[in-house]
Design a protein around this motif. Structure first.
Motif, short mmCIF file in Angstrom:
data_model
loop_
_atom_site.label_atom_id
_atom_site.label_comp_id
_atom_site.label_asym_id
_atom_site.label_seq_id
_atom_site.Cartn_x
_atom_site.Cartn_y
_atom_site.Cartn_z
N HIS A 27 0.81 -1.25 0.01
CA HIS A 27 -0.35 -0.07 -0.10
C HIS A 27 0.64 1.53 -0.20
O HIS A 27 -0.07 2.83 0.57
CB HIS A 27 -1.32 -0.21 1.38
N SER A 28 2.12 1.18 0.13
CA SER A 28 3.03 1.78 -0.43
C SER A 28 3.45 2.92 -1.45
O SER A 28 3.77 1.67 -2.46
CB SER A 28 4.39 2.35 0.88
N ARG A 29 4.36 3.79 -1.82
CA ARG A 29 4.44 3.81 -2.49
C ARG A 29 6.05 3.89 -2.29
O ARG A 29 6.93 3.99 -1.51
CB ARG A 29 4.32 5.59 -3.67
N ILE A 30 6.64 3.23 -3.96
CA ILE A 30 8.18 3.25 -3.16
C ILE A 30 9.52 5.03 -3.73
O ILE A 30 8.57 5.46 -5.09
CB ILE A 30 8.99 2.15 -4.51
N MET A 31 10.40 5.16 -3.55
CA MET A 31 10.82 6.60 -3.74
C MET A 31 11.94 5.54 -3.12
O MET A 31 12.66 5.28 -2.51
CB MET A 31 11.38 7.69 -2.65
N ALA A 32 12.97 5.54 -4.83
CA ALA A 32 14.44 4.71 -4.82
C ALA A 32 15.35 5.83 -4.51
O ALA A 32 15.67 6.50 -5.99
CB ALA A 32 13.95 3.57 -6.15
N PRO A 33 16.53 5.59 -3.91
CA PRO A 33 17.10 5.74 -3.28
C PRO A 33 18.25 6.19 -5.20
O PRO A 33 18.97 4.36 -4.88
CB PRO A 33 18.43 5.96 -2.41
N VAL A 34 18.98 6.57 -5.69
CA VAL A 34 20.24 5.86 -6.61
C VAL A 34 21.05 7.62 -6.25
O VAL A 34 22.01 7.33 -7.18
CB VAL A 34 18.82 6.09 -7.99
N LYS A 35 21.64 8.15 -5.00
CA LYS A 35 22.32 8.33 -4.72
C LYS A 35 23.70 7.56 -4.77
O LYS A 35 23.70 6.26 -5.05
CB LYS A 35 22.05 9.32 -3.43
N ALA A 36 25.27 8.76 -4.97
CA ALA A 36 26.08 8.09 -4.57
C ALA A 36 26.73 7.04 -5.48
O ALA A 36 26.20 6.06 -5.76
CB ALA A 36 26.53 7.37 -3.48
N ASP A 37 26.02 7.33 -7.43
CA ASP A 37 26.22 6.45 -8.72
C ASP A 37 25.53 5.42 -7.88
O ASP A 37 26.15 4.42 -8.34
CB ASP A 37 27.00 6.57 -8.41
N ALA A 38 23.54 4.99 -7.47
CA ALA A 38 23.47 4.36 -7.17
C ALA A 38 24.34 3.57 -6.50
O ALA A 38 24.00 1.78 -6.70
CB ALA A 38 23.12 3.71 -8.63
#
Length: 361
Positions: A27-38
């Protein structure tokens, strides 16, 4: 040309791991970190894979990281986790349609200098106990007032970050959840709390948005929960090769400082990888590697371009054999403690000398 050290990144595994996250937090939306060159895996190819997997947003640490994605025609919403540093950055973030995470009042002052017509999307980050970035919880009424003063601002929601979520026995995560909920009681807006550890270990933290980092790359952040047990697949395999095999007598010292002594007559292999490739000099004797499906172990100090390994468990090993530093059968989270570090640092520490290859693009 033959590569000395190869990092093979399986983008199919990353998309699979997105599915694992969805199953944990349907039931959640996903924020996917791609910081630090993923996390060292390659921001652009990983971001494309995540777009293909239809995550709801990406996240980076800086404007420069966001611009590199936009330059590569990544269209997904991108959140700036540390916000903007100047008025110029704020203006550019609006132009690029980035989501700005605001963590301090001076950043609100920057945003208020933008033209009233600026189409601005922002998050407010609250400090529920991490004591790094974020507004004090007592400032929530002031933040609500700021939103009311600027009806043209698009508000994405409220977020916080956990300090100890990887310690399941530590009650402080539950305390942070309570503080966050109490501060926002009756206040509208989406909530985001769970990082990878929060997602896996604290179901009550799975709110409107989750922000899994390490889990997307196939690692578990919890010492007591293996990635395999929850269905995660490692995205990166790091390989080198044996370039020499030598026989030494008992008592002979190996490598710089001769801090490893052969306890018996031994075969020692030399692997073409070292700290100039990102293999920490801090790795201790006994650190595991895989050769021909069996475990060998570091024997002697890591040098700039080479490591030496004890081949007693791999009697058939010979020059040219592949050596797995981490990947299938040898999780990075198992290897990392041998250098008193975390899988995050292993991934992020790989250098430009490593040859990156991508599968499943």
């Amino acid at each position: 040309m033959t590569s000395r050290v190869t990092a093979t990144v399986d983008l199919t595994a990353i998309r699979h791991n997105v599915g694992v996250v969805r199953a944990l937090a349907p039931h959640s939306r996903i924020m996917a970190p791609v910081k630090a060159d993923a996390y060292g895996h390659g921001a652009v190819p990983v971001a494309r894979a995540l777009e293909n997997a239809k995550v709801d947003a990406l996240a980076v640490a800086s404007l420069a990281e966001a611009l590199s994605l936009r330059d590569a025609h990544i269209q997904a919403p991108i959140a700036l986790l540390e916000g903007v540093m100047s008025f110029e950055e704020a203006a550019q973030a609006v132009y690029e349609q980035l989501h700005i995470v605001v963590h301090d009042h001076w950043q609100i002052a920057l945003l208020e200098k933008l033209p009233p017509s600026a189409r601005l999307t922002l998050w407010f980050k609250l400090d529920s106990g991490m004591h790094r970035l974020g507004f004090p919880l007592a400032d929530v009424p002031q933040l609500v007032a700021a939103l009311q003063r600027h009806p043209g601002w698009s508000f994405a929601g409220w977020m916080t970050h956990f300090a100890c979520a990887d310690e399941l026995e530590n009650p402080f995560t539950a305390e942070q959840i309570r503080r966050f909920d109490d501060a926002l009681q009756g206040i509208p807006g989406a909530r985001s709390m769970a990082n990878s550890a929060g997602l896996i270990g604290w179901p009550q933290a799975r709110r409107d948005w989750v922000r899994p980092g390490l889990a997307l790359y196939g690692c578990s952040p919890l010492p007591s929960v293996s990635a395999q047990s929850i269905g995660l697949k490692p995205a990166m395999q790091l390989h080198s090769r044996l370039i020499a095999v030598r026989q030494y007598a008992a008592g002979e010292g190996i490598g710089y400082g001769q801090n490893y002594r052969c306890q018996r007559a031994m075969r020692i292999g030399v692997v073409a990888v070292g700290y100039a490739d990102g293999i920490h000099r801090a790795f201790a004797n006994g650190t595991p590697v895989l050769i021909r499906g069996a475990r060998a172990q570091f024997a002697g100090r890591v040098s700039m371009d080479m490591i030496t390994v004890d081949l007693q468990n791999v009697p058939s090993a010979e020059v040219g054999d592949a050596v797995t530093l981490w990947g299938h059968g040898l999780p990075a989270e198992e290897v990392a403690p041998w250098a008193s570090t975390l899988a995050y640092e292993l991934f992020c520490g790989l250098t430009r000398r490593v040859d990156f290859r991508y599968l499943g693009g």
